[in-house]
Structures are given as structure tokens and as C-alpha cells.
Scaffold this active site. Structure first.
Site, short mmCIF file in Angstrom:
data_model
loop_
_atom_site.label_atom_id
_atom_site.label_comp_id
_atom_site.label_asym_id
_atom_site.label_seq_id
_atom_site.Cartn_x
_atom_site.Cartn_y
_atom_site.Cartn_z
CG ASP A 92 -0.30 0.06 2.52
OD1 ASP A 92 0.93 0.24 2.57
OD2 ASP A 92 -1.00 -0.05 3.53
CB SER A 93 0.25 4.68 -1.00
OG SER A 93 -0.80 5.16 -0.16
N GLY A 94 0.94 3.72 2.17
CA GLY A 94 1.20 4.32 3.47
C GLY A 94 0.21 5.42 3.80
N GLY A 95 -0.50 5.89 2.79
CA GLY A 95 -1.43 7.00 2.99
C GLY A 95 -2.49 6.70 4.04
CG PHE A 96 -5.97 3.45 5.30
CD1 PHE A 96 -7.21 4.04 5.07
CD2 PHE A 96 -5.84 2.54 6.32
CE1 PHE A 96 -8.31 3.70 5.85
CE2 PHE A 96 -6.93 2.19 7.12
CZ PHE A 96 -8.17 2.77 6.88
CG ASP A 146 -4.71 6.83 -1.28
OD1 ASP A 146 -3.70 6.38 -0.71
OD2 ASP A 146 -5.86 6.43 -1.03
N GLY A 221 -11.19 4.45 0.01
CA GLY A 221 -12.16 5.23 0.76
C GLY A 221 -13.46 4.51 1.06
CG ASP A 271 -6.38 -5.34 1.50
OD1 ASP A 271 -6.96 -4.55 0.74
OD2 ASP A 271 -6.04 -5.03 2.66
CB CYS A 309 -12.79 -26.76 6.16
SG CYS A 309 -11.23 -25.92 5.90
CB CYS A 311 -7.65 -26.01 6.18
SG CYS A 311 -8.20 -25.92 7.89
CB CYS A 314 -10.86 -28.68 9.07
SG CYS A 314 -11.41 -27.02 9.51
CG HIS A 340 -10.60 -22.79 9.56
ND1 HIS A 340 -11.12 -23.79 8.76
CD2 HIS A 340 -11.60 -21.88 9.73
CE1 HIS A 340 -12.39 -23.51 8.49
NE2 HIS A 340 -12.70 -22.35 9.07
#
Ligand SMILES: [Zn+2]
Length: 375
Positions: A92-96, A146, A221, A271, A309, A311, A314, A340
Site C-alpha cells: 500500500d502507499s502508506g497514505g491510509f 492517496d 475510501g 485484502d 473444510c 485445511c 480441520c 483455517h
């Protein structure tokens, strides 16, 4: 431009199945990206993340810049090598984080001055700073810097933040075009559409950014505290305004039903920290909704978290055992619940993809929402 092939589209919605290839492998969409904030998907190894089905993970620029710092990651040869992950990586850009975690001192046309949430030290992030950091991290997909306006935001503020985001998007691209990749493989850049919950601003933002030479586009956003109907409306509108032939990424979403509804709106990439964070808090996901596994009701439940499941967790362990480990704060409990939950989220987007390829997405989606029975 990153070559993005749409392999199939759902006739009844905007859902599509596609693929793109980075220098670290193929990414099949729709795709869920586990989050590795500090250069690790919490509690699990890179091999385990891959075995859960992940083809791409996310790293956080703000956190990695503060700790361990760029010198150490550069001397390792980039974040892939530092953390032992050889598949695709998005940063990510770090902005958030600057806007949500740090103490903001100043926002100007050039960037942001902030104080670290760790020790109060003063830093500046500009588009060039953010792209320089991501260049050193060596991610396959970098995000343009951003400004994510908070919710709720007055329209005038949302419009100013959007306008700054557009200016910063141009400066981010300019930096990348002037400074080639650091480690000899391509680094792609995605632009981020902003505009809050205001439809006319979303139109302006999507149109403005679509004219720039980004490799893909993110819907930013959203999932910042707005009501569910606004999240859906903003996602549907923005996805419909973005180029057909490039990947669309909905940042920070989310809950299983939101993911499935957003796939129907034409989103390709997701994500979210919830599978990993909720695992450590004892919330596990099943095809019939999520379960608070630490509850007394599971104390002597010898069945797996989810019968359907396959996995590692499980196949080997019962609800009673996982509950016991989590209640004892055993590290293994965190690990097994995380494995899981990651498996569930990765299977969710995988099943959506398979249903699109088979021409059965709408039927699959309706059945999923009916049996999952939560929002
Ligand atoms: Zn499982």
C-alpha cells in the site's frame, strides 16, 4: 501495462474471472490477498500462506518504513527476500495509515507531515517518498500515494482530498517513470479512486485516473465506517466506471458477503485483516457463518471447525481442542485458527472464480448467501 486477461464474465452480473502475471508468478482473479503488515502474515509461515492458496500478499509501507526501516530491507534485497516470500507482493502507499494511525501535523499540496504512532518522531510522506519506499520494498504492485477522506466527510473536504489524490497520482507516476525498478524486475503501479460516498466525485475521480497510465485501479475510501448500503453503492458505481481491461482492487474489504457482492460488481482483488485478526480473537469462518469458537458451547465439541473444510486444522483437530488452545493463549491456537480462516477466505474467492468460469456464478452466489446467512 500489466497484461490482464479476462477469461470469463458472468452474464447476470459484472463478475469476471481473469489472470495477470507479475515477475513473481500468476495471479488468478477474483483473488484474496492476506495481509502481512510487518512483513509477516501473523502467526503463519510463507509456505503455509502459499499452501492455503495465496498467490499474492500485501505488505504495509508505513509500518515497514518505521520498522525495521528501509536500509535493512534494501540490504536484504527487498521485501520478498527479507520475508522469504517468492510470490507476488503488493504494497500500500502508506497514505491510509498516515491518516488513520499517525498524528497528522500538516497536509499540503506536496504531501503529509506526521508523527510516528510508535515514538512521536516526525516524518514526511510525499508521493515521491511513498514510491521511493515501495521501490525499495520491491513490491510487484505499488499503490499511488492517496488521501483517504474519513467517514463521514463534508463534501467540500472529500472533494479537496480527491483533488490532492489526483495531483499525487500524477506525481507518483512521474517518480516511477523517472526511477526504474531497483531489483531488475518490473514494478506495476495502481491508482486509487477516492471521492467518499459522493457519486459525482466518484465519477470525476474514476474518469480522471483512468486517463493516466496506471496498471490497475483501486477503489479507496470504502470500509471506513460508512453504512453497508453506501459501501455497496460506492463499490458498484466505481467498479462500473473503471477500465474493463485492467484489474480492479477494492481496498480493505472485507466480510465474506461483501466480497461476494463486490465480485458481482466486477471487483477482482481484495485484502483484509479480518481472517487473521479474527482467528486470534477466536472467530472462525464456516460456510454456515462465523463461530465464536471460545464459547462454552464448543467445550466438548469433537467435530472440526468446518466439516466441509480440508485445511490442515480441520483435517487434524476438533473445535474443543482449538477452543482449549485459544483459551490457554497457546501460540498453536493462533496458528491453527489463522490457517483455517486464511484457507476459508482463499477458498471463497477461488470458488467464486470457478463458478464464473463454469457460467454458474449467480446460482453459486445465491446459494452461498443463503447458507452463510450473515451479512
Ligand atoms: Zn479448516
Amino acid at each position: 501495462m500489466i497484461p490482464f486477461d479476462v477469461l470469463a464474465s458472468d452474464p447476470d452480473s459484472h463478475a469476471r474471472a481473469g489472470e495477470f502475471v507479475t515477475s513473481h508468478g500468476k495471479v488468478e482473479t477474483p483473488v484474496f490477498m492476506p495481509v502481512g503488515t510487518h512483513g509477516a502474515v501473523k502467526a503463519v509461515t510463507p509456505d503455509e500462506v502459499r499452501q492455503c492458496g495465496a498467490q499474492i500478499i500485501l505488505g504495509n509501507t508505513y509500518h515497514l518504513y518505521l520498522r525495521p526501516g528501509l536500509d535493512i530491507i534494501e540490504s536484504a534485497g527487498g521485501l520478498h527476500r527479507f520475508m522469504g516470500w517468492d510470490q507476488s507482493l503488493l504494497t500500500d502507499s502508506g497514505g491510509f495509515q498516515v491518516f488513520s494511525l499517525a498524528d497528522l501535523n500538516e497536509i499540503t499540496e506536496d504531501g503529509v507531515v506526521f508523527q510516528s504512532h510508535l515514538d512521536g518522531s516526525r516524518h514526511q510522506f510525499s508521493p515521491a517518498h511513498s514510491m521511493r519506499i515501495q521501490r525499495i520494498l520491491g513490491s510487484d504492485i505499488m499503490m499511488a500515494f492517496d488521501e483517504c477522506a474519513p467517514y463521514p466527510a463534508e463534501k467540500q473536504y472529500a472533494a479537496e482530498a480527491m483533488r490532492r489524490t489526483h495531483h499525487w497520482a500524477e506525481l507518483s507516476l512521474e517518480y516511477v517513470q523517472k526511477n526504474g525498478p531497483l531489483y531488475g524486475y518490473d514494478q506495476n503501479v495502481f491508482g486509487i479512486v477516492q471521492g467518499g460516498t459522493y457519486e459525482d466525485l466518484r465519477h470525476v475521480s474514476a474518469e480522471y485516473l483512468s486517463r493516466l497510465e496506471f496498471d490497475g485501479y483501486a477503489i479507496g475510501g470504502v470500509a471506513v465506517g460508512e453504512p453497508k448500503k453506501d459501501l455497496r453503492r460506492t463499490t458498484e458505481l466505481t467498479a462500473s466506471l473503471l477500465p474493463e481491461d485492467q484489474p480492479r482492487y477494492l481496498m480493505g474489504v472485507g466480510k465474506p458477503v461483501d466480497i461476494v457482492e463486490s465480485i458481482a460488481a466486477g471487483v477482482d482483488m481484495f485484502d483484509c485483516v479480518i481472517p487473521t485478526r479474527n482467528a486470534r480473537n477466536g472467530l472462525v469462518y464456516t460456510w454456515h457463518g462465523k463461530r465464536p469458537i471460545r464459547n462454552a458451547a464448543y467445550a466438548d465439541d469433537q467435530t472440526p471447525i468446518d466439516e466441509q473444510c480440508d485445511c490442515y486444522t480441520c483435517r487434524r483437530f476438533s473445535r474443543a481442542y482449538i477452543r482449549h488452545l485459544l483459551n490457554m493463549n497457546e501460540i498453536l491456537g493462533h496458528r491453527l485458527a489463522t490457517l483455517h480462516n486464511l484457507h476459508f477466505f482463499l477458498k471463497l474467492t477461488r470458488r467464486a472464480r470457478e463458478s464464473i468460469l463454469a457460467g454458474q456464478f449467480s446460482a453459486w452466489k445465491n446459494e452461498f448467501i443463503r447458507t452463510y446467512a450473515e451479512d
